[in-house]
Design a protein around this motif. Structure first.
Motif, PDB file in Angstrom:
ATOM      1  N   TRP A  15      -7.944  19.666 -17.669  1.00  0.00           N
ATOM      2  CA  TRP A  15      -7.992  18.379 -18.374  1.00  0.00           C
ATOM      3  C   TRP A  15      -6.594  17.759 -18.466  1.00  0.00           C
ATOM      4  N   LEU A  16      -5.638  18.547 -18.926  1.00  0.00           N
ATOM      5  CA  LEU A  16      -4.296  18.010 -19.131  1.00  0.00           C
ATOM      6  C   LEU A  16      -3.636  17.588 -17.821  1.00  0.00           C
ATOM      7  N   SER A  17      -4.016  18.233 -16.723  1.00  0.00           N
ATOM      8  CA  SER A  17      -3.342  17.958 -15.448  1.00  0.00           C
ATOM      9  C   SER A  17      -3.950  16.798 -14.691  1.00  0.00           C
ATOM     10  N   THR A  18      -5.209  16.495 -14.978  1.00  0.00           N
ATOM     11  CA  THR A  18      -5.866  15.488 -14.146  1.00  0.00           C
ATOM     12  C   THR A  18      -6.330  14.265 -14.919  1.00  0.00           C
ATOM     13  N   ARG A  19      -6.140  14.276 -16.230  1.00  0.00           N
ATOM     14  CA  ARG A  19      -6.734  13.225 -17.048  1.00  0.00           C
ATOM     15  C   ARG A  19      -6.345  11.819 -16.593  1.00  0.00           C
ATOM     16  N   ASN A  20      -5.103  11.661 -16.189  1.00  0.00           N
ATOM     17  CA  ASN A  20      -4.642  10.312 -15.838  1.00  0.00           C
ATOM     18  C   ASN A  20      -4.230  10.210 -14.382  1.00  0.00           C
ATOM     19  N   PHE A  21      -4.281   8.998 -13.908  1.00  0.00           N
ATOM     20  CA  PHE A  21      -3.841   8.736 -12.558  1.00  0.00           C
ATOM     21  C   PHE A  21      -3.181   7.374 -12.595  1.00  0.00           C
ATOM     22  N   SER A  22      -1.970   7.295 -12.069  1.00  0.00           N
ATOM     23  CA  SER A  22      -1.269   6.022 -12.167  1.00  0.00           C
ATOM     24  C   SER A  22      -1.136   5.348 -10.818  1.00  0.00           C
ATOM     25  N   ALA A  23      -1.469   4.077 -10.812  1.00  0.00           N
ATOM     26  CA  ALA A  23      -1.349   3.308  -9.565  1.00  0.00           C
ATOM     27  C   ALA A  23       0.103   3.175  -9.144  1.00  0.00           C
ATOM     28  N   TRP A  24       1.025   3.509 -10.061  1.00  0.00           N
ATOM     29  CA  TRP A  24       2.443   3.418  -9.748  1.00  0.00           C
ATOM     30  C   TRP A  24       2.811   4.238  -8.515  1.00  0.00           C
ATOM     31  N   GLY A  25       2.073   5.308  -8.268  1.00  0.00           N
ATOM     32  CA  GLY A  25       2.416   6.163  -7.138  1.00  0.00           C
ATOM     33  C   GLY A  25       1.946   5.600  -5.810  1.00  0.00           C
ATOM     34  N   LEU A  26       0.921   4.735  -5.860  1.00  0.00           N
ATOM     35  CA  LEU A  26       0.265   4.355  -4.616  1.00  0.00           C
ATOM     36  C   LEU A  26       1.147   3.638  -3.598  1.00  0.00           C
ATOM     37  N   PRO A  27       1.942   2.632  -4.012  1.00  0.00           N
ATOM     38  CA  PRO A  27       2.776   1.976  -3.000  1.00  0.00           C
ATOM     39  C   PRO A  27       3.656   2.976  -2.240  1.00  0.00           C
ATOM     40  N   ASN A  28       4.126   3.985  -2.963  1.00  0.00           N
ATOM     41  CA  ASN A  28       4.984   4.965  -2.305  1.00  0.00           C
ATOM     42  C   ASN A  28       4.251   5.766  -1.236  1.00  0.00           C
ATOM     43  N   VAL A  29       2.967   5.962  -1.431  1.00  0.00           N
ATOM     44  CA  VAL A  29       2.198   6.646  -0.387  1.00  0.00           C
ATOM     45  C   VAL A  29       2.287   5.829   0.897  1.00  0.00           C
ATOM     46  N   ALA A  30       2.065   4.525   0.748  1.00  0.00           N
ATOM     47  CA  ALA A  30       2.124   3.661   1.922  1.00  0.00           C
ATOM     48  C   ALA A  30       3.517   3.678   2.552  1.00  0.00           C
ATOM     49  N   TYR A  31       4.552   3.508   1.719  1.00  0.00           N
ATOM     50  CA  TYR A  31       5.907   3.464   2.276  1.00  0.00           C
ATOM     51  C   TYR A  31       6.271   4.791   2.934  1.00  0.00           C
ATOM     52  N   GLY A  32       5.900   5.886   2.297  1.00  0.00           N
ATOM     53  CA  GLY A  32       6.211   7.198   2.853  1.00  0.00           C
ATOM     54  C   GLY A  32       5.571   7.368   4.220  1.00  0.00           C
ATOM     55  N   LEU A  33       4.313   6.935   4.317  1.00  0.00           N
ATOM     56  CA  LEU A  33       3.616   7.065   5.608  1.00  0.00           C
ATOM     57  C   LEU A  33       4.277   6.185   6.665  1.00  0.00           C
ATOM     58  N   ILE A  34       4.690   4.982   6.258  1.00  0.00           N
ATOM     59  CA  ILE A  34       5.342   4.081   7.229  1.00  0.00           C
ATOM     60  C   ILE A  34       6.615   4.732   7.766  1.00  0.00           C
ATOM     61  N   VAL A  35       7.403   5.300   6.870  1.00  0.00           N
ATOM     62  CA  VAL A  35       8.643   5.952   7.305  1.00  0.00           C
ATOM     63  C   VAL A  35       8.335   7.113   8.250  1.00  0.00           C
ATOM     64  N   LEU A  36       7.318   7.890   7.898  1.00  0.00           N
ATOM     65  CA  LEU A  36       6.947   9.022   8.749  1.00  0.00           C
ATOM     66  C   LEU A  36       6.508   8.548  10.133  1.00  0.00           C
ATOM     67  N   MET A  37       5.732   7.465  10.158  1.00  0.00           N
ATOM     68  CA  MET A  37       5.279   6.896  11.441  1.00  0.00           C
ATOM     69  C   MET A  37       6.468   6.468  12.280  1.00  0.00           C
ATOM     70  N   TRP A  38       7.370   5.755  11.631  1.00  0.00           N
ATOM     71  CA  TRP A  38       8.519   5.223  12.351  1.00  0.00           C
ATOM     72  C   TRP A  38       9.330   6.376  12.946  1.00  0.00           C
ATOM     73  N   ALA A  39       9.635   7.373  12.095  1.00  0.00           N
ATOM     74  CA  ALA A  39      10.446   8.496  12.563  1.00  0.00           C
ATOM     75  C   ALA A  39       9.691   9.283  13.637  1.00  0.00           C
ATOM     76  N   GLY A  40       8.376   9.440  13.429  1.00  0.00           N
ATOM     77  CA  GLY A  40       7.567  10.185  14.387  1.00  0.00           C
ATOM     78  C   GLY A  40       7.572   9.532  15.754  1.00  0.00           C
ATOM     79  N   ARG A  41       7.495   8.215  15.755  1.00  0.00           N
ATOM     80  CA  ARG A  41       7.545   7.498  17.037  1.00  0.00           C
ATOM     81  C   ARG A  41       8.893   7.689  17.711  1.00  0.00           C
ATOM     82  N   ALA A  42       9.940   7.534  16.911  1.00  0.00           N
ATOM     83  CA  ALA A  42      11.285   7.662  17.473  1.00  0.00           C
ATOM     84  C   ALA A  42      11.495   9.063  18.033  1.00  0.00           C
TER      85      ALA A  42
END
Lengths: 260, 263, 338
Positions: A109-136
């Motif tokens: 309960w204590l570990s999963t009760r909340n979820f913040s959208a604050w993290g979501l943009p970073n998922v996208a940015y992190g993946l973009i960086v990984l894609m870019w580096a992976g291509r290079a």
């Protein structure tokens, strides 16, 4: 098990719904995270600007590490921070009592009760960086897939450490600030492990194992050191998770015998 | 002014005692500012390569250690306090006191600084014991200038953030703007690397913005390095006055709104 | 038919160790380096048993050990000594099977999600307590009907009034149809109407489902309206367990008589009739012994220029406060320092 998944789905959908009440927040998160991403790339670039290769890493390779760092931060912001910093609130307000009286695992309960959208943009940015580096670096899909396991193991280690620290607020309300210290130390994950002096490398592998969250997935993607580090990561993740559960039980025993 | 100082001193004493309650918290607050030490590791290693001009590993160690000290001495969180007080209505009580509420927040910051000092001293001693090569010395006049620079940095940061805090009269999330401000504070202040390593174009512009004065400038002064002191103090004063003006305007408009809403 | 009590405790005791801090700057600094402790007996040798369907009031001044006892009964804290059984379980093991049969409501502490409609919180509770969908629907209908909340289920909790929120909390706490309800100040801070509504609901709920209820409250009206039986503790010790009437008889031999006069009457004159509690120009409050009430009222009406007169029971807090101040019960032991 089925029930836990249902409950978690309800937890996360309700927290997202609650957060949507403050929509501008999400837009702000996207902007701040973007700024952070740009700044991080800039800071990394400064290290490479004179032709120096930290720990023998090329810029593109170090960008992989930065990509994983961003994903880890996303996880920390979306799940860890919003939940585990609240343990102390529950202890102070006495609402922990409500949770302990629910017929469901209190750590869950204590570990999963909340979820913040604050993290979501970073998922996208992190993946973009990984894609870019992976291509290079000319990486293929299977190399991406291989990085998932070490990343998940790293996140389990992080979760367990964070939860264990959060649980100390049962004794010392002030000590929840330890999680701020942990968060500060995670910043080390921005750079490849071998860019640090040996003593730091030791610290960030064995004491605050941030290496397992960012450098190891990058290594696995690049096909280096894979087996040893993933095996080590698995052992670490298992041990840390079991420890967090034992520790929580211990903390509760104290709470239930001493609180007033 | 004659009554202000005793009041301020009384408030600082109270908050000092209050701060001592949180013995564990204090050390942890200091430890949560460890970023400079992490960067120190990366940059010391980089310094060993000899690829960063005249900057050696020891130079980097000193730079980031001084950054750690400056960061600890200039920490400001007034926007969160103020926002809290507006949202909970505590501000209404404070407005009844015969003293501008701003002083209370300032007293709390100063008192916290006092409680932090002994722990910071322990850090300094420990660091120099572990790494004695990094010890540097300053003349008396250099110490005074460094104190003035750090004091000025704190003042500027505090007033800028207090101006942001005024937005709490209009929105429940005034600290959001502080989160935006944190970006240049992190990346343009010399926090992640000494400003000397930044691209020339940025180095031409940054001295006229407030950002290098948050970290790089006080750090250089604290290290006793050559910097343009008159320019530095002038730019800091300029931005402080700008922030102060904005704060006064927002404060007046905000109070009118606050009392109109009967909060 | 022989039935087991639903709640039973014997020689229940709880001792806490608490930090001692003295005011003053130097003491603060000393406390910083060295903390001193002493033991406090929050609950001492408390015994009682409650049967299925009973509605019991649980009284005592602040710090008497009410909350500690409630926490031991719900399994939130371990007893230091003695035994406690609730619905045939040992509470502090907190088995899920046990937790599904009880509920705890704390006034002014809320578990509903602030920014969302209560329905969302209810769904989470349903999943946590494994309430099947059809039962969930039926239960929500039933409770929202009893509580008069149908139209509010889909409004964000933050937009509800305090009273509505409390009723919503009750609903969330009762969704899984618990057999035993522990209510800690369920009407705290509510206005008179909301208090009455909550009270009416609790009575109805208790009767309809034969649920067992143990309730603390500072409001006399809660207790008189709902509880035939009251348990009183003071400084951790049980000092009364029985009918409410007996308690009042024993603890409040006086009733309060509030009088308004045509013109000012002096305190000295009033003292001839009964103990004077307060005098304020043209009104006064007297404390009159129950057995002398009729006679005294007659005399008052005869001899003084009375305009209006009301007789009330002193509030429960006052009754208990008086009792403890007067020491009409063998004074229990004061906390022991070690």
């Amino acid at each position: 098990m089925q029930r836990y998944l249902t409950v978690m789905r309800l937890f996360w959908s309700t927290s997202l719904a609650a957060e949507m009440e403050y929509r501008t927040n999400f837009a702000l998160a996207a902007v701040v995270s973007l700024g952070n991403m740009v700044g991080s790339v800039f800071a990394l670039y400064l290290l490479f600007s004179t032709g120096y290769l930290p720990g023998g890493w090329k810029f593109e390779q170090a960008m992989l590490v930065l990509g994983f760092f961003t994903l880890m931060n996303a996880f920390a912001n979306a799940v860890l921070r919003v939940n585990l910093s609240r343990i102390v609130q529950h202890v102070q307000d006495g609402t922990l009592d409500f949770i302990l009286l629910k017929p469901i695992d209190s750590q869950f309960w204590l570990s999963t009760r909340n979820f913040s959208a604050w993290g979501l943009p970073n998922v996208a940015y992190g993946l973009i960086v990984l894609m870019w580096a992976g291509r290079a670096l000319d990486l293929n899909v299977s190399q991406y897939a291989m990085a998932i396991l070490p990343l998940v193991l790293g996140l389990i280690v992080l979760y367990s450490a964070w939860f264990t620290l959060g649980a100390t607020s049962i004794w010392f309300v002030e000590v929840h600030n330890v999680t701020h210290v942990l968060h500060a130390l995670l910043e080390a994950g921005r750079y490849p492990l071998t860019a640090y002096p040996v003593i730091y490398q030791f610290f960030f592998t064995f004491v605050v194992p941030v290496a397992f969250m960012t450098t190891v997935p990058a290594w696995v993607m690049m096909g280096e050191h894979a087996v040893t580090w993933v095996a080590g990561g698995a052992a670490f993740a298992f041990g840390a998770f079991v420890f967090s559960r034992i520790f929580w039980r211990f903390a509760l025993r104290y709470y239930t015998s001493a609180s007033s | 002014m004659t009554t202000l100082l005793p009041k301020l001193r009384a408030m600082i004493t109270v908050h000092y005692a209050e701060g001592l309650q949180y013995r564990a918290e204090l050390i942890l607050w200091i430890l949560s500012n460890l970023l400079p030490f992490i960067l120190m590791g990366v940059w010391m290693q980089a310094g060993l390569s000899g690829r960063f001009g005249s900057m050696t590993a020891v130079d980097f160690a000193r730079y980031f250690f001084a950054a750690f000290i400056v960061r600890n001495l200039t920490l400001v969180w007034v926007v969160w306090d103020f926002e809290q007080d507006v949202v909970t209505g505590t501000l209404s009580h404070q407005l009844l006191h015969p003293i501008d509420p701003g002083w209370r927040y300032l007293a709390r910051h100063l008192a916290e600084r006092l409680t932090r000092l002994p722990f910071l001293a322990i850090f300094i001693v420990a660091f120099f014991l572990i790494y004695p090569t990094a010890i540097w010395t300053l003349s008396i006049s250099q110490v005074l200038i460094a104190a003035a620079a750090i004091g000025m940095t704190f003042t500027m940061r505090y007033i800028v953030q207090y101006a942001f805090a005024m937005l709490a009269f209009w929105t429940e999330r005034a600290h959001a703007i502080e989160q935006l401000w944190f970006l240049p504070y992190m990346f343009l202040s010399g926090m992640v690397a000494p400003l000397e390593l930044y691209p020339q174009a940025l180095r031409d512009v940054l001295p006229y913005t407030p950002f290098p004065y948050l970290i790089w400038f006080p750090v250089r002064v604290l290290l006793g390095d050559e910097v343009n002191l008159p320019l530095g103090f002038a730019v800091m004063t300029f931005w402080t006055i700008v922030a102060w003006t904005i704060y006064r305007l927002l404060w007046r408009a905000g109070l009118k709104r606050y009392s109109a809403m009967g909060a | 038919m022989l039935t087991m009590p639903v709640i039973e405790c014997q020689q229940l005791s709880k001792r806490f160790r608490v930090g001692v801090k003295e005011p003053g700057f130097l003491k603060t600094v000393r406390h910083f380096f060295h903390r001193r402790y002493r033991n406090v007996d929050a609950v001492k040798d408390v015994c009682f048993a409650i049967d299925e369907g009973e509605f019991v009031g649980f009284l005592g001044p602040n710090g008497a050990g009410k909350t500690t006892t409630l926490k031991m009964l719900t399994g939130l804290i371990h007893p230091t000594a003695g035994s406690v059984r609730v619905v045939d379980h040992t509470p502090y093991q907190r088995r899920h099977e046990f937790l599904r049969q009880i509920t705890l409501v704390m006034g002014q502490k809320q578990q509903l999600i602030w920014d969302l409609p209560a329905m969302d919180s209810l769904r989470i509770n349903a999943a946590v307590y494994r309430v099947p969908d059809d039962q969930f629907k039926q239960r929500v209908d039933e409770l929202s009907d009893m509580l008069n909340l149908e139209h509010l289920l889909h409004q964000p909790v933050r937009k509800l009034s305090l009273g509505e929120r409390m009723k919503m909390e009750l609903m969330a706490a009762l969704l899984h149809q618990p057999r035993v309800l522990f209510l800690d100040e369920p009407t705290l801070g509510l206005d008179i109407n909301a208090q009455a509504a909550v009270r009416a609901f609790l009575r109805q709920y208790n009767q309809r489902y034969n649920a067992t209820v143990l309730m603390t409250s500072h409001y006399m009206a809660d207790i008189t309206a709902l509880c035939k039986r009251v348990i009183v503790i003071h400084e951790g010790t049980l000092i009364h367990d029985g009918g409410l009437d007996e308690l009042l008889e024993r603890m409040a031999p006086h009733r309060e008589v509030t009088i308004e006069f045509e013109r000012e009457v002096t305190a000295e004159r009033l003292a001839a009739f009964a103990e004077v509690e307060s005098v304020n120009a043209e009104s006064a409050t007297l404390l009159v012994r129950r057995d002398e009430l009729t006679r005294t009222l007659d005399r008052l009406l005869d001899e003084l220029p009375v305009v209006d007169l009301t007789v009330t029971d002193p509030p429960v807090e006052k009754i208990i406060g008086q009792l403890f101040a007067g020491g009409s019960v063998s004074s229990p032991q004061v906390t022991s320092d070690t």
